[in-house]
Scaffold this motif. Structure first.
Motif, PDB file in Angstrom:
ATOM      1  N   LEU A  85       0.596  -0.841   0.048  1.00  0.00           N
ATOM      2  CA  LEU A  85      -0.206  -0.081   0.067  1.00  0.00           C
ATOM      3  C   LEU A  85       0.925   1.158  -0.150  1.00  0.00           C
ATOM      4  O   LEU A  85       2.032   1.452  -0.156  1.00  0.00           O
ATOM      5  N   LYS A  86       0.277   2.457   1.139  1.00  0.00           N
ATOM      6  CA  LYS A  86       0.962   2.783  -0.158  1.00  0.00           C
ATOM      7  C   LYS A  86       1.714   3.239   1.474  1.00  0.00           C
ATOM      8  O   LYS A  86       1.710   3.012   2.598  1.00  0.00           O
ATOM      9  N   ASN A  87       2.925   4.563   1.005  1.00  0.00           N
ATOM     10  CA  ASN A  87       3.743   5.023   2.295  1.00  0.00           C
ATOM     11  C   ASN A  87       4.591   3.979   2.619  1.00  0.00           C
ATOM     12  O   ASN A  87       5.043   3.548   4.570  1.00  0.00           O
ATOM     13  N   ASN A  88       4.656   2.150   2.449  1.00  0.00           N
ATOM     14  CA  ASN A  88       5.869   1.563   2.065  1.00  0.00           C
ATOM     15  C   ASN A  88       4.479   0.674   3.392  1.00  0.00           C
ATOM     16  O   ASN A  88       5.307   0.114   4.364  1.00  0.00           O
ATOM     17  N   ILE A  89       3.530   0.883   3.376  1.00  0.00           N
ATOM     18  CA  ILE A  89       2.346  -0.271   4.287  1.00  0.00           C
ATOM     19  C   ILE A  89       2.189  -1.489   3.640  1.00  0.00           C
ATOM     20  O   ILE A  89       1.936  -1.755   2.741  1.00  0.00           O
ATOM     21  N   LYS A  90       2.617  -2.721   3.916  1.00  0.00           N
ATOM     22  CA  LYS A  90       1.466  -4.331   3.825  1.00  0.00           C
ATOM     23  C   LYS A  90       0.440  -4.415   4.159  1.00  0.00           C
ATOM     24  O   LYS A  90       0.482  -4.276   5.365  1.00  0.00           O
ATOM     25  N   ILE A  91       0.195  -4.781   3.602  1.00  0.00           N
ATOM     26  CA  ILE A  91      -1.162  -5.442   3.830  1.00  0.00           C
ATOM     27  C   ILE A  91      -1.526  -6.726   3.770  1.00  0.00           C
ATOM     28  O   ILE A  91      -1.012  -6.977   2.726  1.00  0.00           O
ATOM     29  N   ILE A  92      -1.988  -8.448   4.363  1.00  0.00           N
ATOM     30  CA  ILE A  92      -1.920  -9.954   4.297  1.00  0.00           C
ATOM     31  C   ILE A  92      -2.878  -9.684   4.789  1.00  0.00           C
ATOM     32  O   ILE A  92      -3.527  -9.883   5.443  1.00  0.00           O
ATOM     33  N   PHE A  93      -3.672 -10.660   3.501  1.00  0.00           N
ATOM     34  CA  PHE A  93      -4.627 -11.841   3.782  1.00  0.00           C
ATOM     35  C   PHE A  93      -4.801 -13.015   4.055  1.00  0.00           C
ATOM     36  O   PHE A  93      -3.602 -13.946   4.074  1.00  0.00           O
ATOM     37  N   THR A  94      -4.504 -12.951   5.550  1.00  0.00           N
ATOM     38  CA  THR A  94      -4.608 -14.431   6.123  1.00  0.00           C
ATOM     39  C   THR A  94      -6.105 -14.956   6.190  1.00  0.00           C
ATOM     40  O   THR A  94      -7.298 -14.676   6.880  1.00  0.00           O
ATOM     41  N   PRO A  95      -5.691 -16.261   6.983  1.00  0.00           N
ATOM     42  CA  PRO A  95      -6.958 -17.000   7.518  1.00  0.00           C
ATOM     43  C   PRO A  95      -7.834 -16.916   8.275  1.00  0.00           C
ATOM     44  O   PRO A  95      -7.054 -15.773   9.002  1.00  0.00           O
ATOM     45  N   ALA A  96      -9.720 -16.867   8.590  1.00  0.00           N
ATOM     46  CA  ALA A  96      -9.833 -16.967   9.611  1.00  0.00           C
ATOM     47  C   ALA A  96     -11.057 -17.956   9.675  1.00  0.00           C
ATOM     48  O   ALA A  96     -10.709 -18.959   9.141  1.00  0.00           O
ATOM     49  N   ARG A  97     -11.126 -18.045  10.627  1.00  0.00           N
ATOM     50  CA  ARG A  97     -12.552 -19.434  10.753  1.00  0.00           C
ATOM     51  C   ARG A  97     -14.313 -19.332  11.455  1.00  0.00           C
ATOM     52  O   ARG A  97     -14.599 -18.517  11.869  1.00  0.00           O
ATOM     53  N   HIS A  98     -14.933 -19.063   9.982  1.00  0.00           N
ATOM     54  CA  HIS A  98     -16.021 -18.450  10.345  1.00  0.00           C
ATOM     55  C   HIS A  98     -16.922 -18.378   8.889  1.00  0.00           C
ATOM     56  O   HIS A  98     -16.933 -20.289   8.796  1.00  0.00           O
ATOM     57  N   PHE A  99     -17.607 -18.015   8.300  1.00  0.00           N
ATOM     58  CA  PHE A  99     -18.301 -18.731   7.095  1.00  0.00           C
ATOM     59  C   PHE A  99     -18.882 -16.905   6.352  1.00  0.00           C
ATOM     60  O   PHE A  99     -18.738 -15.789   7.128  1.00  0.00           O
ATOM     61  N   SER A 100     -19.409 -17.049   5.522  1.00  0.00           N
ATOM     62  CA  SER A 100     -20.559 -15.992   4.780  1.00  0.00           C
ATOM     63  C   SER A 100     -22.023 -16.122   3.998  1.00  0.00           C
ATOM     64  O   SER A 100     -22.162 -17.040   4.395  1.00  0.00           O
TER      65      SER A 100
END
Length: 365
Positions: free
Chosen positions: A212-227
């Motif tokens: 992302l901007k300003n050298n920030i990183k976001i990582i999609f990680t697991p969760a235990r749920h539903f949608s």
């Protein structure tokens, strides 16, 4: 007689399709998005799957009994607060843009500002955590923030598409003040229906890292749920996030039951300066999809978190426990374990670069 039965059934079907096609219910993934979903390793048997077997109801419970108790069973006298929730209406638009802060907006909604970048997570800023007015109404005092109170947002972040995390009126109202929206795979279909251009969407699945901007990183990680916002479930993904900035690491939990993914995330990406974890709207019958307070404590240990910020309470009654029980339990358990549990009021500023902030036991007043 048969004609009356046929007529009633037909009318019910027509009403259902009229209701389900309201904008609040979003959209079903189609076209290129659906083809991408089908290619995902997380998607099989026509739905997204958890890493572990995850029944919606735990062993020893029946869905019919749980549903009856929820709607018709005897309620705890403190299911809802007797007085307005204590809160502080901080002017978000006047915040110092260089300050690193966390501000809880009630339930699972919060504003996060760090390293010069602003994030708004799961904002539900209308008075009802549901697609219908007058159902699942917010507690008095917990609904002090409105969509118009939001400043310009660099990144809107959504963990999953349940109504108490993805609110149509709020997300629609802030579209022009939102730079980009970060959503799990499939959820972009809802936002596109609500006016978000495809170019404004960062829509990914577990394991994806985005700079992302300003050298920030976001990582999609697991969760235990539903949608799911309709009868069919799990046609969109649910997720947690790891936020890595030049100065700190923050875990954004989202809804989740306890499982080994917390330890795996802690080992791969931790230790964390802050873990924002769901603590509320739980029950023994739902322990696979919502952490109990003792599970939240273990998750924090697994994540190697220095500070824990519990959310998912104090705005809606979506479970049968007293409204203030989640905070009572998490603070007591945290004290026994020597953990740092931060419990600001709704709207109270948490300074992320301070190590000695203390907060009132406001839920006992």
């Amino acid at each position: 007689m048969i004609y009356w039965i046929i007529t009633i059934i037909t009318l019910l079907i027509v009403v259902y399709f009229i209701v389900i096609n309201r904008k609040a219910f979003g959209a079903v993934p189609k076209g290129k998005r659906l083809e991408r979903i089908k290619r995902s390793e997380l998607y099989y048997k026509k739905q997204f799957q958890n890493l572990s077997h995850t029944p919606s109801i735990a062993e020893g419970y029946k869905m019919s009994k749980v549903t009856y108790d929820f709607f018709f069973g005897k309620k705890d006298p403190l299911l809802k607060p007797m007085h307005p929730i204590p809160s502080v209406h901080t002017d978000l638009k006047r915040l110092d843009k260089t300050a690193d802060v966390f501000i809880w907006l009630g339930h699972s909604s919060y504003y996060l500002q760090t390293d010069g970048i602003s994030f708004l997570i799961d904002p539900v800023l209308s008075r009802y955590g549901s697609p219908f007015k007058y159902f699942n109404k917010a507690f008095k005092g917990s609904d002090i923030f409105k969509p118009e109170d939001m400043p310009d947002i660099d990144y809107l972040v959504i963990t999953h598409d349940h109504f108490d995390h993805l609110d149509y009126p709020t997300v629609k109202a802030i579209e022009k003040r939102t730079g980009m929206a970060i959503v799990p795979l499939g959820v972009g279909a809802h936002l596109e229906r609500w006016g978000y251009a495809e170019r404004k969407l960062i829509e990914e699945e577990w394991g994806t890292e985005i700079l992302l901007k300003n050298n920030i990183k976001i990582i999609f990680t697991p969760a235990r749920h539903f949608s799911g916002r309709r009868i069919r479930q799990n046609d969109t993904l649910w997720t947690s996030y790891v936020l890595e900035t030049p100065t700190k690491k923050i875990f954004l939990g989202g809804d989740s039951g306890y499982d080994s993914h917390f330890k795996n995330i802690g080992e791969q990406y931790g230790p964390f300066d802050y873990a924002i974890l769901e603590n509320g709207q739980y029950g023994e019958a739902w322990r696979y999809i919502h952490t109990l307070p003792e599970d939240v404590i273990q998750a924090a240990v697994d994540l190697k978190a220095k500070y824990i910020l519990p959310v998912h309470s104090s705005k809606f009654a979506l479970a049968l426990h007293p409204w203030n029980e989640p905070l009572q339990k998490i603070t007591s358990l945290g004290k026994d374990k020597g953990l740092h549990i931060l419990t600001p009021m709704i709207g109270e500023v948490v300074q992320l670069n301070l190590s000695n902030q203390e907060f009132k036991v406001w839920w006992e007043n």
